[in-house]
Every structure is written in structure tokens, then in C-alpha cells.
Design a protein around this motif. Sequence first.
Motif, short mmCIF file in Angstrom:
data_model
loop_
_atom_site.label_atom_id
_atom_site.label_comp_id
_atom_site.label_asym_id
_atom_site.label_seq_id
_atom_site.Cartn_x
_atom_site.Cartn_y
_atom_site.Cartn_z
N GLN A 52 7.16 0.05 14.14
CA GLN A 52 7.90 1.31 14.05
C GLN A 52 8.36 1.67 15.46
OE1 GLN A 52 5.68 4.23 11.79
NE2 GLN A 52 4.74 2.61 10.56
N PRO A 53 9.67 1.75 15.65
CA PRO A 53 10.23 1.79 17.01
C PRO A 53 9.83 3.01 17.83
CG PRO A 53 11.91 2.26 15.37
CD PRO A 53 10.70 1.80 14.62
N ARG A 54 9.65 2.72 19.12
CA ARG A 54 9.42 3.73 20.16
C ARG A 54 8.18 4.59 19.95
NH1 ARG A 54 14.26 2.50 19.15
NH2 ARG A 54 14.55 4.04 17.52
N ASP A 61 1.52 -3.97 17.54
CA ASP A 61 1.85 -4.46 16.21
C ASP A 61 2.93 -5.53 16.23
OD1 ASP A 61 -0.03 -2.88 15.05
OD2 ASP A 61 1.36 -1.33 14.36
N VAL A 62 3.51 -5.81 17.41
CA VAL A 62 4.49 -6.89 17.48
C VAL A 62 3.85 -8.22 17.10
CG1 VAL A 62 5.83 -5.69 19.25
CG2 VAL A 62 4.13 -7.39 19.94
N PHE A 63 2.54 -8.36 17.26
CA PHE A 63 1.87 -9.61 16.92
C PHE A 63 1.59 -9.74 15.42
CE2 PHE A 63 0.87 -8.90 21.42
CZ PHE A 63 1.32 -10.09 21.96
N PRO A 64 0.88 -8.80 14.79
CA PRO A 64 0.67 -8.96 13.33
C PRO A 64 1.95 -8.86 12.53
CG PRO A 64 -0.14 -6.81 14.07
CD PRO A 64 0.16 -7.62 15.30
N ALA A 65 2.95 -8.11 13.02
CA ALA A 65 4.19 -7.96 12.27
C ALA A 65 4.88 -9.29 12.05
CB ALA A 65 5.13 -6.99 13.00
N ALA A 66 4.70 -10.24 12.97
CA ALA A 66 5.36 -11.54 12.85
C ALA A 66 4.76 -12.39 11.72
CB ALA A 66 5.25 -12.30 14.17
N PHE A 67 3.64 -11.95 11.15
CA PHE A 67 2.98 -12.71 10.09
C PHE A 67 3.06 -12.01 8.73
CE2 PHE A 67 1.13 -14.04 14.06
CZ PHE A 67 0.95 -15.41 13.91
N LEU A 68 3.68 -10.85 8.68
CA LEU A 68 3.72 -10.05 7.45
C LEU A 68 5.13 -10.00 6.89
CD1 LEU A 68 1.50 -7.10 8.73
CD2 LEU A 68 0.78 -9.03 7.30
N ALA A 110 9.35 -6.69 21.05
CA ALA A 110 9.70 -5.65 22.02
C ALA A 110 11.15 -5.20 21.82
CB ALA A 110 9.50 -6.16 23.44
N GLY A 111 12.02 -6.17 21.51
CA GLY A 111 13.42 -5.80 21.26
C GLY A 111 13.56 -4.90 20.05
N VAL A 112 12.82 -5.21 18.99
CA VAL A 112 12.83 -4.35 17.81
C VAL A 112 12.29 -2.97 18.14
CG1 VAL A 112 11.75 -4.00 15.54
CG2 VAL A 112 12.69 -6.24 16.15
N PRO A 117 16.49 1.30 14.55
CA PRO A 117 16.73 2.71 14.23
C PRO A 117 15.42 3.45 13.95
CG PRO A 117 18.17 1.28 12.95
CD PRO A 117 17.16 0.39 13.60
N ASP A 118 15.42 4.74 14.24
CA ASP A 118 14.26 5.58 13.96
C ASP A 118 13.93 5.55 12.46
OD1 ASP A 118 13.96 6.38 16.59
OD2 ASP A 118 15.29 8.12 16.35
N GLY A 119 12.65 5.60 12.17
CA GLY A 119 12.21 5.66 10.79
C GLY A 119 12.15 4.31 10.08
N THR A 120 12.45 3.21 10.80
CA THR A 120 12.40 1.89 10.16
C THR A 120 11.03 1.25 10.40
OG1 THR A 120 13.36 0.87 12.15
CG2 THR A 120 14.87 1.52 10.38
#
Length: 215
Positions: A52-54, A61-68, A110-112, A117-120
Motif C-alpha cells: 500500500q503506497p507511501r 511488505d515489498v518482499f512478501p508481496a512478490a509471492f502473493l 519500492a517503485g510501486v 495510486p493512493d488506496g491501491t
Amino acid sequence: MAYGPGGAGVRPSRRSRAVTAATFMLAWVALLWLLAAIDSGSGLIVKEYGIQPRDTDELLDVFPAAFLHFGWDHVAANTVPLLIFGFLAALRGMVRFIGVILLIVVTSGAGVWLTAPDGTNTAGASGVVFGLFGYLLVRGFVERDALDITVGVTVLLLYGSILWGVVPTSSGVSWQGHLFGLVGGVLAAFWLRRTPAARAASRQPSGGTGPSPWS
């Protein structure tokens, strides 16, 4: 068993690298499907560990997000290219491959986190897929290796259409993750390139059973 000065000493090394790369990638994909199965129906895991940005609490969460993934179709779409690109990249040694993956995951995530966008809520292995695509595409040119250049050109011819995924053409698709994953893969090709001495050594026959597939 020992191998003489001929070319036979290279074959076990290549074979062991291929077996290690294939085993690693199959286990990785199996993990993705297992996580998708565990999270099917509720979606609580991907909701909790997606990016969830910013939000500073979301950086790790950039690490677990890559597996979900968001459902079966999502994980299925990433499975085949991840297997192919990962296998080809891992053939050059698992230690460097893991370094490549970490750099791609961090850059894409990190780019994400910075630009989505907010709320994504963003998750999935597609950032890694695009990163490995970029890595394979430029690795041979960076290292001036004819075989890797051939691999990169072949990957481009077969899968070049995925580059449309780095532009915002589809709603609900994280083009940011794709774009920054691609950037991470190109950076990895430069930062983690083999030295000329290492490239020369990899072509030489070696005693025993050859260099470790994890080298």
C-alpha cells in the motif's frame, strides 16, 4: 571420480547447475500456488501483505508481496514466464541469481510504493517476471557473452510483447511494478555482472565434479 584435461569435466557442472536451477524454480512456483491456495476465498493474506503506497509500515511488505496473488488466474499468468526466465537466469549460478532476485524485488516494490495510486494494494510475481526479462535481455551484452546474447535475443523474440505491460494500458494492472521490475533487472545485469576472469574460468574444464551449482 576425476576428470582429465579434456572437456568432460564441464558436463557434470552444467548438468548440476541445470538440475539445481530447475529444482529451485519448481519449488518457487509450488510455493506461489500453495500460498494462493491458502489465501483463496478470504484474500486476507494478500490484503495484509500487499504493498500500500507511501505508508512507511508497508515498506517491508515489498518482499512478501512478490509471492502473493489475487486469485488463481493471477498466479497462473505468472507461472510459465517465471519458470522459464528464472531457469535461464539461474543457470549462471544460484548465489548471483538470488542477488538478482533481491535487487529486482526491492526495485519493483519500492517503485510501486513510491508511485502507485493512493488506496491501491499491489502484489504478485509479475515484477520479478519483468525484472528477469530485462536481466536476460541485457546480460549478454553487458558481459560480452555470445551465448547469453543469443538467449537474450531469443527471449525478446518470444516474449517481447510483454513490454506493453510497462505502460498504463489496463486498469487493475500494476504497470509501475512491471516498469520498476524491468529497471531492477537491467540494473542487476550491470551491478552483478561476472568479471572477465570469472567468465573465462566458467568455460574451463575443472577437476572433481566441477564448480558448485551455487557459485
